[in-house]
Motif scaffolding. Structure first.
Motif, short mmCIF file in Angstrom:
data_model
loop_
_atom_site.label_atom_id
_atom_site.label_comp_id
_atom_site.label_asym_id
_atom_site.label_seq_id
_atom_site.Cartn_x
_atom_site.Cartn_y
_atom_site.Cartn_z
N PRO A 96 -51.71 -6.54 -5.91
CA PRO A 96 -52.68 -5.77 -6.68
C PRO A 96 -53.89 -5.32 -5.84
CG PRO A 96 -51.94 -7.63 -7.97
CD PRO A 96 -51.38 -7.80 -6.58
N LEU A 97 -54.30 -6.13 -4.87
CA LEU A 97 -55.41 -5.73 -4.00
C LEU A 97 -55.02 -4.47 -3.22
CD1 LEU A 97 -58.22 -6.28 -2.70
CD2 LEU A 97 -56.97 -7.54 -0.93
N GLU A 108 -52.94 -2.20 -3.96
CA GLU A 108 -52.81 -1.05 -4.86
C GLU A 108 -54.15 -0.45 -5.25
OE1 GLU A 108 -50.38 -2.32 -8.13
OE2 GLU A 108 -48.66 -2.71 -6.83
N ARG A 109 -55.24 -1.20 -5.10
CA ARG A 109 -56.57 -0.70 -5.48
C ARG A 109 -57.12 0.34 -4.50
NH1 ARG A 109 -59.98 -6.01 -5.94
NH2 ARG A 109 -61.53 -4.56 -5.14
N PHE A 110 -56.54 0.44 -3.31
CA PHE A 110 -57.09 1.29 -2.26
C PHE A 110 -56.18 2.47 -1.97
CE2 PHE A 110 -59.10 -2.77 -1.86
CZ PHE A 110 -60.43 -2.45 -1.63
N ASP A 111 -56.82 3.60 -1.63
CA ASP A 111 -56.07 4.81 -1.29
C ASP A 111 -55.40 4.68 0.07
OD1 ASP A 111 -56.91 6.30 -3.63
OD2 ASP A 111 -58.87 6.47 -2.67
N GLN A 145 -67.02 -6.21 0.20
CA GLN A 145 -65.80 -6.80 -0.32
C GLN A 145 -64.98 -7.38 0.83
OE1 GLN A 145 -63.62 -4.63 -3.48
NE2 GLN A 145 -65.11 -3.00 -3.04
N SER A 199 -60.85 5.43 -0.74
CA SER A 199 -61.15 4.03 -0.45
C SER A 199 -60.17 3.51 0.59
CB SER A 199 -61.08 3.20 -1.72
OG SER A 199 -59.78 3.26 -2.27
#
Length: 119
Positions: free
Chosen positions: A108-109, A111-114, A76, A4
């Motif tokens: 946190p946003l 951290e959600r992505f690779d 998104q 991602s």
């Protein structure tokens, strides 16, 4: 499995090629079903303002590219609330729907992505 990606767009649409490049990356990634999202930060929030007259600055309008993002699977879209407020855009209509995030939600946003790409 696809990685991602979050694309952070920080440039105003008239400040150089960065804004267009960020949208081009998003559209290309979406065309290949890469899971990705965009965050508009700093002057990048100006890209979201509806009704811009890019022709007055002899620039291409990025509105069509923004409108095409969902067609390419890029659904998104996020915008930094503080960036909107600092530029007096809090109550300005946006060209596309974007989820406004406060500073505490940005970490946190990310951290959600690779992968995170900043342009």
């Amino acid at each position: 499995m696809s990685k991602s990606m979050l694309i952070i767009s920080r440039q105003a649409p008239w400040a150089g090629p960065g804004a267009r490049e960020a949208l081009d990356i998003a559209l290309a990634g979406g065309a290949f079903d890469l899971p990705l999202a965009m965050l508009f930060l700093d002057d990048g929030v100006f890209q979201l303002v509806a009704g811009q007259r890019a022709d007055a600055l002899q620039q291409k309008d990025l509105g069509a590219n923004l409108q095409a993002l969902p067609l390419f699977g890029v659904e998104q879209l996020f915008v930094a609330s503080r960036s909107l407020a600092e530029r007096g855009l809090t109550n300005t209509p946006l060209a596309v729907a974007a989820e406004a995030l406060d500073d505490s939600a940005l970490g946190p946003l990310l951290e959600r992505f690779d992968l995170v790409v900043t342009i």
